[in-house]
Design a protein around this motif. Sequence first.
Motif: not given
Length: 845
Positions: A453-467
């Motif tokens: 779950r922590e890895r998924k949260l990091r991925i979502r954070r990366v996606l939002v930064i890209a966004q």
Amino acid sequence: MIRRLFLKLFRRRRLQQDLEAELAFHREMSAAGGNPIPLGNAGVIKEQAFDLWRFNAIENFWRDLIYAGRALRRSPGFVLTALLSLGLGIGVNTAMFSLAVEFLLSEPSVRDAKSLVYVRQGGNSHVLPAVIDQLRRSGMFEDVAGENEETFINFNNGLETRRVFAVQATGNFFTALGVPVAQGRGWNETDASEVAVLHPHFWRTRLGGDPAIVGKAIRLDGRRYTVLGILPDNYRSLIGYGYSPDVFVPQYIEGTILAAYARLKPGMTLGQLNAAMPALGQRLDREFPSRYESNKELRATPVSGFARIQKEREALTVSLFFAILLAIVGLVLLIACVNVAGLLLARASTRRQEIAIRLALGASRGRLLQQLLAESLLLSLAGAALGFLFALGAAKAAAAIPLPVPVPIRLQIEPDWRVASYAALMAILSAIASGLMPAWQSLKESLSAGMQRERKLRIRRVLVIAQIAVSFIVLTTAALFLQNLVRTSSLSPGFDIRQTVRAEVYLPPGVYKDSRAINSYVSRALAQLRGIPGIEGAAAARIIPFTDSTNFETGLTFADNGGKQQARFNWNAVTPDFFRVMDIALLKGRAFAAQDNGGSKVAIVNQEFVRRYLGSREPIGTTFLWQEDKTPYQIVGVVRGTKNMTIGEDARAQLYEPLAQIENDRPRIQFVTRSATPPAAQLTAVRQALRRAEPAAGLEVETMFSAIGFAFLPSQVGAVLMGSIGALALLLAIVGLYGVLAYSVARRTREIGIRIAIGASPGDVVGMMVREFARLLVTGIGIGLVLALFVTRPLSMFFVPGLSASDPATYAAVIAVLGVTGMLAAVGPVRRALGVDPLECLRYE
């Protein structure tokens, strides 16, 4: 092989019956032999047999789509959010693409457009009618026709005479080009010259859509013309870009030049034609000696498709604008895909157990990946369908907006295979962009659920930064175009637009055939205008800036040093009061006088002309020869420069001649008046005065402020399109930021509850959430800032002088907008974090 394919398609039931019979036989044999387990697992045997009969890849994919549809039906909120994001992203992309197709790739309404070419003579866009006749006789073409699409004709409806846009064409226009006609017919070379074919818009708006109009007569230029036919609703002219003239007639006044369109002979290529053109050009040069030395160069270019874009400078400029536009809306779609990817990641968390069970039961990762991608594909296809409908509506609405241009532009936005294919391509790319990474991450689930779950949260954070970074680029582009509009509005065109009225008159060409008649009318009209109470001055001109433009690229020989220079300048012919009425400052010398009527030729130039071609020499009194013309021109004045066609254009050299000095046989004259009272109050009086001077003339009267609306069109179009796209990108970015913060709060509910239970204050909780949010926002803005500095550089060519693509004020404004909207997006998740009940979250999973 063919027999097996036939059995798979049409005899599947028989194969199943044969399999059942075979299994029953083996069961009977086993029972007879006392075997309690006849064949092992009968279900596995059936599946293995079915695999030999079925189209496995196709049928499995179809079953995955059905399963995905059932799964998505259970999550309506998720589906609605994803569809809105993808629908808007794909829709705006498809809408921009459909506009690009209409402007750049639409084919003119002719027979076999690929075999039709546009013939240019030197650098000229038009040729003499005699040249078209010579081209027809040359034997190089199947046929050649000509049209003058830049002309007018006076239409009288029984109450008043109005100028309308017309096409004057050769007698073989319809037969040579194969122009379709919806009602009636086109003319041919045996018809009389007083016939006309009407555009459907003119037929409906000016003639009430009279179904019996074909065969009747209408009054054009004071004469009766028989209506032969009406063009179809989807008619597209040879010029393209939505240009739609009102009336087509098979005649033109003496001295008219025509655009030449030739049809290739069967089997001939464009390359073969252009290879043979030099010899034909030499023949034309001997028959029609040209003052501008242009006959030696003949070239043919396509009238449609990508080949036209490659050959025509105007098409290249429009293509570059649409390429940049499609790149920007592509970034918006990328933002939408990031949103959907975040939603799919959150959805995958709820399906962790399901996926783990499937893997434990032996499902392959590839098979599960296909099933998970089926969901994103289904969402993308539904989003594409929604976006396609949105695109058609948006494009048709944009086409229906009247543009402030001096020509009739009517776009024909119609869905075709190109637009549908583009929407389908966007759907496939969206499915991959939004679904591949979440699907792959879902397959990497392990027993360490917390770490996953922590890895998924990091991925979502990366996606939002890209966004946020992509949103910054889109918003910066939109802000630069808005800044360009603001600066454009503050620019001066170089003349007064607040106290002046502009009038355009199109005289009956059958009456006004020479300079003497036209100059006589100009004198009468000016006398009538000057007699209007409140009018301080009146002048006439061939051209009023922003309504038309005449450019010359020619050789000038200056008498003082004998040097010959190749000059490029805008030309105009005006009456003596023109500069005073327009409030164009006279910097040196004198204005034109009444005696400047051709006895000795005089000219007035602007500052840019002096800078480019005279340098430090004294301009007043300088004489020059214009090409082979042996009569010298003397510069008698220098005026301040004005804009010509767009408000943001660079300074251009300008040369003015007295209207009475030129051979003025063109029946189109423009007038300008200076009013001491509000100019809008003078429109009726100006119209009546010009009507008294010539009742049969077509008139268009408007304030100068309204007349130059075309000058601001590029800036307005850019600001509206980019501003709308920027607002959409900002909305999608806010949705994505809100989603990741809300997911973070939900994931950390237990942590937040424990912190509150051991004494954390609301301020501590808010600070924790704001710090997380700020890190995302600052990182995204920083990356977007660096990228935007490079990505926006090519946009400088569309901006007014003085506006840089790296304008600090614009970047500061974008940072402020993203910061404020980001704060607003964080309000909901922060309030939710403050509302956590410690007792509840201690029982949280």
